[in-house]
Design a protein around this motif. Structure first.
Motif, PDB file in Angstrom:
ATOM      1  N   ASN A   1       2.977  12.309  -3.766  1.00 48.71           N
ATOM      2  CA  ASN A   1       3.778  11.578  -2.784  1.00 48.71           C
ATOM      3  C   ASN A   1       3.628  12.096  -1.353  1.00 48.71           C
ATOM      4  OD1 ASN A   1       5.301  13.890  -3.177  1.00 48.71           O
ATOM      5  ND2 ASN A   1       7.261  12.833  -3.278  1.00 48.71           N
ATOM      6  N   THR A   2       3.320  13.385  -1.163  1.00 48.66           N
ATOM      7  CA  THR A   2       3.064  13.945   0.170  1.00 48.66           C
ATOM      8  C   THR A   2       2.020  15.047   0.031  1.00 48.66           C
ATOM      9  OG1 THR A   2       4.716  15.715   0.067  1.00 48.66           O
ATOM     10  CG2 THR A   2       5.483  13.558   0.852  1.00 48.66           C
ATOM     11  N   SER A   3       1.637  15.632   1.159  1.00 52.00           N
ATOM     12  CA  SER A   3       0.663  16.725   1.113  1.00 52.00           C
ATOM     13  C   SER A   3       1.265  18.007   0.546  1.00 52.00           C
ATOM     14  CB  SER A   3       0.112  16.989   2.520  1.00 52.00           C
ATOM     15  OG  SER A   3       1.167  17.333   3.407  1.00 52.00           O
TER      16      SER A   3
ATOM     17  N   SER B  45      -1.677   8.282  -5.743  1.00 45.70           N
ATOM     18  CA  SER B  45      -1.100   7.504  -4.652  1.00 45.70           C
ATOM     19  C   SER B  45      -2.164   6.631  -4.012  1.00 45.70           C
ATOM     20  CB  SER B  45      -0.483   8.431  -3.602  1.00 45.70           C
ATOM     21  OG  SER B  45      -1.480   9.236  -2.991  1.00 45.70           O
ATOM     22  N   TYR B  46      -1.713   5.633  -3.296  1.00 44.18           N
ATOM     23  CA  TYR B  46      -2.607   4.792  -2.496  1.00 44.18           C
ATOM     24  C   TYR B  46      -1.859   4.353  -1.250  1.00 44.18           C
ATOM     25  CZ  TYR B  46      -0.015   0.803  -4.502  1.00 44.18           C
ATOM     26  OH  TYR B  46       0.981  -0.066  -4.883  1.00 44.18           O
ATOM     27  N   VAL B  47      -2.602   3.949  -0.236  1.00 49.34           N
ATOM     28  CA  VAL B  47      -2.028   3.375   0.982  1.00 49.34           C
ATOM     29  C   VAL B  47      -2.330   1.885   0.958  1.00 49.34           C
ATOM     30  CG1 VAL B  47      -2.053   3.343   3.503  1.00 49.34           C
ATOM     31  CG2 VAL B  47      -2.296   5.519   2.278  1.00 49.34           C
TER      32      VAL B  47
ATOM     33  N   LYS C 109       7.099   2.798  -3.515  1.00 44.38           N
ATOM     34  CA  LYS C 109       6.779   3.122  -2.127  1.00 44.38           C
ATOM     35  C   LYS C 109       7.427   4.461  -1.805  1.00 44.38           C
ATOM     36  CE  LYS C 109       7.130  -0.219   0.821  1.00 44.38           C
ATOM     37  NZ  LYS C 109       7.739  -1.210   1.753  1.00 44.38           N
TER      38      LYS C 109
ATOM     39  N   SER D 299       6.842   6.457   1.054  1.00 44.72           N
ATOM     40  CA  SER D 299       7.053   6.800   2.457  1.00 44.72           C
ATOM     41  C   SER D 299       8.086   5.919   3.155  1.00 44.72           C
ATOM     42  CB  SER D 299       5.720   6.722   3.216  1.00 44.72           C
ATOM     43  OG  SER D 299       5.131   5.434   3.098  1.00 44.72           O
TER      44      SER D 299
ATOM     45  N   SER E 133       1.568  -1.300   4.596  1.00 46.44           N
ATOM     46  CA  SER E 133       0.784  -0.170   5.098  1.00 46.44           C
ATOM     47  C   SER E 133       1.539   1.153   4.975  1.00 46.44           C
ATOM     48  CB  SER E 133       0.377  -0.407   6.554  1.00 46.44           C
ATOM     49  OG  SER E 133       1.525  -0.657   7.355  1.00 46.44           O
ATOM     50  N   ASN E 134       2.132   1.380   3.801  1.00 43.88           N
ATOM     51  CA  ASN E 134       2.807   2.631   3.487  1.00 43.88           C
ATOM     52  C   ASN E 134       2.094   3.335   2.340  1.00 43.88           C
ATOM     53  OD1 ASN E 134       5.545   3.177   4.950  1.00 43.88           O
ATOM     54  ND2 ASN E 134       5.544   0.962   4.608  1.00 43.88           N
ATOM     55  N   THR E 135       2.525   4.564   2.064  1.00 48.65           N
ATOM     56  CA  THR E 135       2.016   5.307   0.915  1.00 48.65           C
ATOM     57  C   THR E 135       2.844   4.974  -0.319  1.00 48.65           C
ATOM     58  OG1 THR E 135       1.236   7.138   2.287  1.00 48.65           O
ATOM     59  CG2 THR E 135       1.599   7.597  -0.051  1.00 48.65           C
TER      60      THR E 135
ATOM     61  N   ILE F 146       3.217   5.770  -4.569  1.00 45.85           N
ATOM     62  CA  ILE F 146       2.830   6.568  -5.726  1.00 45.85           C
ATOM     63  C   ILE F 146       2.723   5.661  -6.940  1.00 45.85           C
ATOM     64  CG2 ILE F 146       3.775   8.751  -4.889  1.00 45.85           C
ATOM     65  CD1 ILE F 146       6.210   8.207  -6.774  1.00 45.85           C
TER      66      ILE F 146
END
Length: 317
Positions: free
Chosen positions: A145-147, A209-211, A234, A236, A293-295, A297
């Motif tokens: 979900n994040t870095s 994840s994908y954007v 979603k 982000s 256009s969000n991230t 999972i």
């Protein structure tokens, strides 16, 4: 197979998502679409058997004339003992499957940051769901979900990823333990909890994840297998969770979604949600629920690997 974790939803009508496992025991249900304490339904899921499960007359499990869906996972190897890490050790019991990378653990909180819950898998979990058996939120870890996912958590609600060390104490899960912070919904002293944990297994499960691209010709997400179940959220920004599978419609293009955070029956998306393919899934919607256009999972489990043990490619749907 004899399942150890069964997630059931009435798809025809409003009703709770019901999560039952062999570690807590039959008739014991948690509800993903609410923060309720554990429910006991004598006429809910009544037995795990060698080739399935038995349900009683409770409407959310067996409403007359209703379409019901169940997703099932097998664990099977049992373990028990005392938790480790900071604070007083507490009791735990688990059932795990090292082949499929899945574990169920019932544990008691100790209230201390750095409390570690033993894991018996071959890799670090990529997806972890924890829930107090008292009233409280589901707290969720996802490696994509994040870095720095160990600093963050999600819930079964519409909220975006939250950064807070109270969940995982800013420590990533390992193949031997999941580390907890001081969140009451995870780690209140002497409070009993349940944890479900999965890791990536080639040909069987994948968590990533994908954007989104906000286009009806959406992203193709490679999994390496033909998926049976895909869950998307979603991460982000605010939005619902969505579940698609290969049984309820049985053909592409899929647009009948269930949402783990809501008790609603199936939602027919305007347009198309996604296609399940021989080696992944493809988004077929520009809807912001799945593909702005969000991230996002995803959590995916296989119907069949892309190439089987005999080297034979999987058929497309």
């Amino acid at each position: 197979m004899q399942p150890d974790f069964v997630w059931i939803k009435n798809r025809s009508a409003s009703g709770d998502h019901s999560l039952t496992d062999s570690v807590r025991g039959v008739t014991k249900t948690l509800i993903s679409n609410g923060n309720d304490e554990e429910q006991t339904y004598a006429n809910g899921l009544q037995a795990f058997s060698s080739d399935g499960f038995t349900v009683g007359t409770q409407a959310i499990f067996n409403g007359s004339g209703n379409g019901i869906v169940a997703w099932c996972w097998k664990a099977g190897t049992t373990a028990s003992g005392t938790t480790t890490g900071s604070g007083t050790g507490k009791s735990y019991s688990s059932s795990y499957n090292s082949t499929s990378g899945f574990q169920i653990t019932a544990y008691t909180g100790n209230g201390s940051a750095g409390h570690t819950i033993p894991v018996g898998l071959s890799s670090a979990p990529n997806f972890v769901i924890c829930k107090t058996r008292a009233a409280g939120s589901f707290i969720i870890y996802h490696s994509g979900n994040t870095s720095a996912p160990e600093t963050d958590y999600l819930e079964f609600d519409t909220g975006a990823t939250t950064d807070n060390n109270g969940a995982w104490n800013d420590v990533a899960p390992t193949s031997s333990a999941v580390t907890l912070g001081t969140f009451g919904d995870l780690n209140t002293n002497d409070q009993t909890n349940i944890m479900y944990a999965w890791h990536n297994v080639q040909g069987f499960s994948k968590f990533g994840s994908y954007v989104g691209n906000a286009n009806v010709d959406g992203n193709f997400v490679y999994l390496g297998f033909r998926p049976a179940l895909v869950i998307v959220k979603k991460a982000s920004a605010t939005d619902n969770w969505f579940m698609f599978d290969n049984k309820r419609e049985g053909y592409n293009n899929l647009n009948d979604a269930l949402r783990p955070n809501l008790d609603n029956g199936e939602l027919n998306l305007s347009g198309v949600g996604m296609d399940l393919l021989s080696n992944g899934f493809k988004l077929r919607s520009s809807d912001d629920d799945l593909n702005d256009s969000n991230t996002f999972i995803y959590m995916a489990w296989a119907e069949a690997p892309f190439v089987n043990s005999n080297g034979v490619p999987c058929n497309a749907r």
